[in-house]
Scaffold this active site. Structure first.
Site, mmCIF file in Angstrom:
data_model
loop_
_atom_site.group_PDB
_atom_site.id
_atom_site.type_symbol
_atom_site.label_atom_id
_atom_site.label_comp_id
_atom_site.label_asym_id
_atom_site.label_seq_id
_atom_site.Cartn_x
_atom_site.Cartn_y
_atom_site.Cartn_z
ATOM 1 C CB THR A 67 -1.131 -0.129 1.058
ATOM 2 O OG1 THR A 67 -1.848 0.907 1.032
ATOM 3 C CG2 THR A 67 -0.477 -0.151 2.549
ATOM 4 N N GLY A 96 -10.585 11.818 -11.380
ATOM 5 C CA GLY A 96 -9.114 11.550 -11.036
ATOM 6 C C GLY A 96 -8.266 11.021 -11.944
ATOM 7 C CB ALA A 97 -5.881 11.833 -14.131
ATOM 8 N N GLY A 98 -5.023 9.397 -11.168
ATOM 9 C CA GLY A 98 -3.710 9.197 -10.364
ATOM 10 C C GLY A 98 -3.583 7.534 -10.570
ATOM 11 C CE LYS A 115 -1.816 0.546 -3.690
ATOM 12 N NZ LYS A 115 -3.225 0.752 -3.914
ATOM 13 C CG ASN A 143 -7.091 14.846 -12.878
ATOM 14 O OD1 ASN A 143 -7.476 14.565 -11.648
ATOM 15 N ND2 ASN A 143 -5.703 14.890 -13.068
ATOM 16 N NE ARG A 144 -6.090 19.477 -8.397
ATOM 17 C CZ ARG A 144 -5.455 19.150 -7.354
ATOM 18 N NH1 ARG A 144 -5.953 19.950 -6.099
ATOM 19 N NH2 ARG A 144 -4.432 18.396 -7.036
ATOM 20 C CB ALA A 161 -7.850 19.132 -18.345
ATOM 21 C CG MET A 177 -12.130 4.623 -5.597
ATOM 22 S SD MET A 177 -10.610 4.144 -6.223
ATOM 23 C CE MET A 177 -11.117 3.717 -7.957
HETATM 24 P P1 NDP Z 1 -2.840 9.872 -6.392
HETATM 25 O O1 NDP Z 1 -2.320 10.562 -5.583
HETATM 26 O O2 NDP Z 1 -2.252 9.046 -7.438
HETATM 27 O O3 NDP Z 1 -3.946 10.758 -7.360
HETATM 28 C C1 NDP Z 1 -4.743 11.629 -6.654
HETATM 29 C C2 NDP Z 1 -5.946 12.497 -7.804
HETATM 30 O O4 NDP Z 1 -6.526 13.213 -6.878
HETATM 31 C C3 NDP Z 1 -5.146 13.262 -8.933
HETATM 32 O O5 NDP Z 1 -6.077 12.861 -10.009
HETATM 33 C C4 NDP Z 1 -5.164 14.437 -8.324
HETATM 34 O O6 NDP Z 1 -5.442 15.411 -9.280
HETATM 35 C C5 NDP Z 1 -6.717 14.371 -7.633
HETATM 36 N N1 NDP Z 1 -6.849 15.404 -6.583
HETATM 37 C C6 NDP Z 1 -5.944 15.683 -5.536
HETATM 38 N N2 NDP Z 1 -6.725 16.547 -4.716
HETATM 39 C C7 NDP Z 1 -7.790 16.932 -5.700
HETATM 40 C C8 NDP Z 1 -8.594 17.982 -5.024
HETATM 41 N N3 NDP Z 1 -8.526 19.036 -4.031
HETATM 42 N N4 NDP Z 1 -9.567 18.340 -6.270
HETATM 43 C C9 NDP Z 1 -9.614 17.594 -7.292
HETATM 44 N N5 NDP Z 1 -8.796 16.600 -7.274
HETATM 45 C C10 NDP Z 1 -8.055 16.441 -6.725
HETATM 46 O O7 NDP Z 1 -3.969 9.028 -5.517
HETATM 47 P P2 NDP Z 1 -4.459 7.640 -6.005
HETATM 48 O O8 NDP Z 1 -4.933 7.504 -7.079
HETATM 49 O O9 NDP Z 1 -3.517 6.505 -5.389
HETATM 50 O O10 NDP Z 1 -5.951 7.368 -4.772
HETATM 51 C C11 NDP Z 1 -7.105 8.175 -5.071
HETATM 52 C C12 NDP Z 1 -7.896 7.706 -3.821
HETATM 53 O O11 NDP Z 1 -8.483 6.449 -3.970
HETATM 54 C C13 NDP Z 1 -7.197 8.159 -2.514
HETATM 55 O O12 NDP Z 1 -8.342 8.447 -1.878
HETATM 56 C C14 NDP Z 1 -7.329 6.496 -1.958
HETATM 57 O O13 NDP Z 1 -7.437 6.380 -0.613
HETATM 58 C C15 NDP Z 1 -8.353 5.833 -2.751
HETATM 59 N N6 NDP Z 1 -8.206 4.255 -3.093
HETATM 60 C C16 NDP Z 1 -8.953 3.557 -2.522
HETATM 61 C C17 NDP Z 1 -9.020 2.046 -2.566
HETATM 62 C C18 NDP Z 1 -9.882 1.209 -1.791
HETATM 63 O O14 NDP Z 1 -9.840 -0.055 -2.091
HETATM 64 N N7 NDP Z 1 -11.018 1.571 -1.570
HETATM 65 C C19 NDP Z 1 -7.662 1.568 -3.229
HETATM 66 C C20 NDP Z 1 -6.906 2.766 -3.850
HETATM 67 C C21 NDP Z 1 -7.110 3.819 -3.623
HETATM 68 P P3 NDP Z 1 -4.315 16.320 -9.967
HETATM 69 O O15 NDP Z 1 -3.714 15.407 -11.156
HETATM 70 O O16 NDP Z 1 -4.930 17.662 -10.676
HETATM 71 O O17 NDP Z 1 -3.155 16.526 -9.081
#
Ligand code: NDP
Length: 277
Positions: A61, A126-128, A65, A150-151, A153, A217
């Site tokens: 975690t 989201g695009a993470g 990852k 995504n924020r 784009a 999520m």
């Molecule tokens: P990342 O850090 O890889 O990506 C974060 C994303 O969130 C980016 O697209 C970012 O946008 C966006 N973001 C961050 N802050 C804001 C904001 N204030 N407003 C709008 N967009 C925002 O995170 P992950 O993809 O790894 O995780 C995302 C979520 O999913 C987490 O909350 C995590 O806990 C949850 N998760 C849950 C799981 C489950 O089993 N339930 C499993 C895996 C994840 P930008 O690109 O513009 O920065």
């Protein structure tokens, strides 16, 4: 006794040991599953030590990852697509890396929540890493359309471009939140980490089609803020990501033990535990 663990930093509040203990009881498997705190600069060493002590597999975690992806000597197709690994299995001939997050999400949506995703319009916010991991399993359900918003784009556009060759008949596109105005979706999934900072993605109103589901999520006690806002904006149903957490664990358990636990009763018990505080 076969040993497994979840490795991360921080790790103390992980629910994985509880979930895997429940799976072991349910399937009659004998195993030990613990939580392993790795130093931020010491992931590979901690994995090597665990393996040398006889460890059979790890869940991985935050924030490891990507390092787990690099450490694996073989990877599943879904791990390759995700670009991240949340499950390691140690064998005589190497380390297999898998990513079960997206499959866990799809199973929670389609089985626990009984939502058919085929021929539906899906929106991923989201695009993470979580979005990247979800894309291939979601496309496998053959939705009509899959939009990534995504924020920033450009990141959503790049992901849509990367996954277009695997989209089949699904129309895949990426955009910013503002570009969503006037569009409607059947399932909206919040895969941003905005809630970690007590924020919400800022979305145009009216995104929810009739009967739509809003899925966060994130999880916790009661409705998350995203779920509350979605209900106010017309979502018919809401769900949090606790089921995804349980189902990704079930996928990992199946990879390690060759038997797939039933996630639903474990999810129900975990939900009771969380609601009881
Ligand atoms: P990342 O850090 O890889 O990506 C974060 C994303 O969130 C980016 O697209 C970012 O946008 C966006 N973001 C961050 N802050 C804001 C904001 N204030 N407003 C709008 N967009 C925002 O995170 P992950 O993809 O790894 O995780 C995302 C979520 O999913 C987490 O909350 C995590 O806990 C949850 N998760 C849950 C799981 C489950 O089993 N339930 C499993 C895996 C994840 P930008 O690109 O513009 O920065």
């Amino acid at each position: 006794m076969d040993r497994y663990a979840v490795i991360g930093n921080p790790i103390a509040h992980s629910k994985s040991p509880w979930i895997h203990a429940a799976f072991a009881r349910q399937t009659g498997q004998t195993l030990r599953y613990e939580a392993l705190l790795a130093p931020l600069e010491g992931f590979a060493d901690a994995v090597a030590r665990f393996r040398a002590e006889g460890g059979r597999g790890l869940n991985v975690t935050v924030p490891f990852k990507l390092e787990a992806f690099a450490l694996a000597t073989q990877r599943t197709a879904r791990a390759e697509a995700a670009g991240a690994v949340n499950t390691l299995a140690f064998g005589a001939d190497g380390i297999l890396g898998d990513n079960t997050d997206g499959a866990g999400l799809v199973r929670d949506l389609s089985v626990n929540l009984e939502r058919s995703l085929g021929a539906r319009r899906l929106l991923l916010l989201g695009a993470g890493g979580a979005t990247r991991g979800a894309l291939l399993p979601l496309l496998g359900q053959r939705p009509t359309a899959l939009t990534i918003a995504n924020r920033t784009a450009s990141k959503a556009e790049a992901l849509a471009h990367d996954f277009a060759p695997q989209a089949g008949d699904t129309c895949i596109d990426g955009c910013g939140f503002d570009d969503l105005g006037g569009r409607r979706f059947d399932v909206v999934i919040n895969a941003t980490s905005a809630s970690l900072a007590g924020e919400l993605p800022v979305l145009p109103p009216g995104l929810y089609a009739e009967g739509a589901l809003a899925y966060d999520m994130m999880y916790g006690r009661g409705h998350t803020r995203f779920m509350q806002t979605a209900l106010a904006d017309g979502a018919a149903d809401v769900a949090d990501g606790l089921g995804m957490l349980v189902e990704q664990a079930a996928e990992s358990f199946a990879l390690w033990r060759g038997v797939r636990p039933d996630g639903a009763p474990v999810l129900a018990a975990l939900r009771r535990l969380i609601e009881a505080g």
